[in-house]
Design a protein around this motif. Structure first.
Motif, mmCIF file in Angstrom:
data_model
loop_
_atom_site.group_PDB
_atom_site.id
_atom_site.type_symbol
_atom_site.label_atom_id
_atom_site.label_comp_id
_atom_site.label_asym_id
_atom_site.label_seq_id
_atom_site.Cartn_x
_atom_site.Cartn_y
_atom_site.Cartn_z
ATOM 1 N N ILE A 186 0.835 -1.207 0.000
ATOM 2 C CA ILE A 186 0.000 0.000 0.000
ATOM 3 C C ILE A 186 0.869 1.255 0.000
ATOM 4 C CG2 ILE A 186 -1.659 1.329 1.370
ATOM 5 C CD1 ILE A 186 -2.899 -1.356 2.200
ATOM 6 N N ILE A 187 1.930 1.255 0.787
ATOM 7 C CA ILE A 187 2.838 2.408 0.842
ATOM 8 C C ILE A 187 3.522 2.622 -0.508
ATOM 9 C CG2 ILE A 187 4.975 3.267 1.863
ATOM 10 C CD1 ILE A 187 4.035 2.029 4.516
ATOM 11 N N ILE A 188 3.949 1.562 -1.152
ATOM 12 C CA ILE A 188 4.583 1.675 -2.475
ATOM 13 C C ILE A 188 3.602 2.218 -3.501
ATOM 14 C CG2 ILE A 188 5.568 0.348 -4.386
ATOM 15 C CD1 ILE A 188 6.862 -1.475 -2.237
ATOM 16 N N VAL A 219 3.986 5.798 -5.554
ATOM 17 C CA VAL A 219 3.966 5.882 -7.016
ATOM 18 C C VAL A 219 2.904 6.872 -7.477
ATOM 19 C CG1 VAL A 219 3.430 4.589 -9.123
ATOM 20 C CG2 VAL A 219 4.951 3.598 -7.410
ATOM 21 N N ILE A 220 1.728 6.829 -6.870
ATOM 22 C CA ILE A 220 0.653 7.762 -7.233
ATOM 23 C C ILE A 220 1.064 9.197 -6.930
ATOM 24 C CG2 ILE A 220 -1.696 8.486 -6.628
ATOM 25 C CD1 ILE A 220 -2.364 5.500 -6.326
ATOM 26 N N LEU A 221 1.710 9.431 -5.794
ATOM 27 C CA LEU A 221 2.164 10.775 -5.450
ATOM 28 C C LEU A 221 3.211 11.283 -6.431
ATOM 29 C CD1 LEU A 221 2.356 10.671 -1.552
ATOM 30 C CD2 LEU A 221 0.780 11.977 -2.974
ATOM 31 N N VAL A 222 4.151 10.435 -6.802
ATOM 32 C CA VAL A 222 5.184 10.845 -7.755
ATOM 33 C C VAL A 222 4.547 11.215 -9.094
ATOM 34 C CG1 VAL A 222 7.138 10.013 -9.119
ATOM 35 C CG2 VAL A 222 7.087 9.622 -6.668
ATOM 36 N N PHE A 229 2.569 14.335 -14.133
ATOM 37 C CA PHE A 229 1.395 14.928 -14.776
ATOM 38 C C PHE A 229 1.525 16.430 -15.013
ATOM 39 C CE2 PHE A 229 -1.147 11.168 -13.006
ATOM 40 C CZ PHE A 229 -0.918 10.438 -14.155
ATOM 41 N N PRO A 230 2.047 17.229 -14.046
ATOM 42 C CA PRO A 230 2.233 18.659 -14.347
ATOM 43 C C PRO A 230 3.191 18.914 -15.507
ATOM 44 C CG PRO A 230 2.279 18.322 -11.999
ATOM 45 C CD PRO A 230 2.258 16.965 -12.633
#
Length: 130
Positions: A7-9, A13-16, A22-23
Motif C-alpha cells: 500500500i505504501i509503495i 507511485v501515485i504521489l510521484v 502529470f504537471p
C-alpha cells in the motif's frame, strides 16, 4: 511483502505521478496548443479580475495577463542576467486578444501597471521592462 508495504509503495507511485509527471505533461501540452486554444484555456483558468500565467520554455517565455476573463495582454520575455526582461518594445500599446486589438486606455494602462507591481511583489521571478 506485507500488505502495508504494498500500500505504501502504491501511494508513493501515485504521489510521484501526481506531483511530478502529470504537471510536466500538462505544461508541455499547453505549449504545443494553437493560440486560440491557449486563449480559451487562459480564460477558463482566470479566477479573478486580474490573472497572470507565466508560460516558460527554457530561457524564453510569455507572461499572460487576463483582465475580466475577456481581454489578454501578452508580455514575451527573455532571460537576461537572471531577470525576465520583456522583449516587446511597447507592451501596453494594444490588447493581444480580442482579435481587433483595441488600444489600451490610460485607465487600463494604470490598472495593468498596478497589477504587474502586485504580481512582482508576490512572485519570486519578476518581469522587467527596458
Amino acid at each position: 511483502m506485507n500488505e502495508t508495504q504494498i500500500i505504501i509503495i502504491v501511494i508513493a507511485v501515485i504521489l510521484v505521478l501526481g506531483i511530478i509527471v502529470f504537471p510536466l505533461i500538462n505544461r508541455r501540452s499547453f505549449n504545443k496548443l494553437p493560440p486560440d486554444q491557449k486563449i480559451r484555456i487562459l480564460m477558463k483558468e482566470a479566477n479573478s479580475m486580474a490573472y497572470f500565467k507565466n508560460v516558460s520554455s527554457g530561457s524564453t517565455g510569455v507572461l499572460y495577463f487576463v483582465k475580466n476573463r475577456r481581454k489578454i495582454l501578452a508580455f514575451p520575455w527573455k532571460l537576461v542576467d537572471g531577470h525576465m526582461l520583456c522583449s516587446r518594445k511597447n507592451p501596453f500599446e494594444h490588447w493581444d486578444y480580442p482579435e481587433e486589438q483595441a488600444p489600451l486606455t490610460e485607465d487600463e494602462q494604470k490598472l495593468t501597471l498596478a497589477e504587474l507591481e502586485k504580481y512582482n511583489k508576490k512572485s519570486t521571478v519578476k518581469i522587467y521592462f527596458k
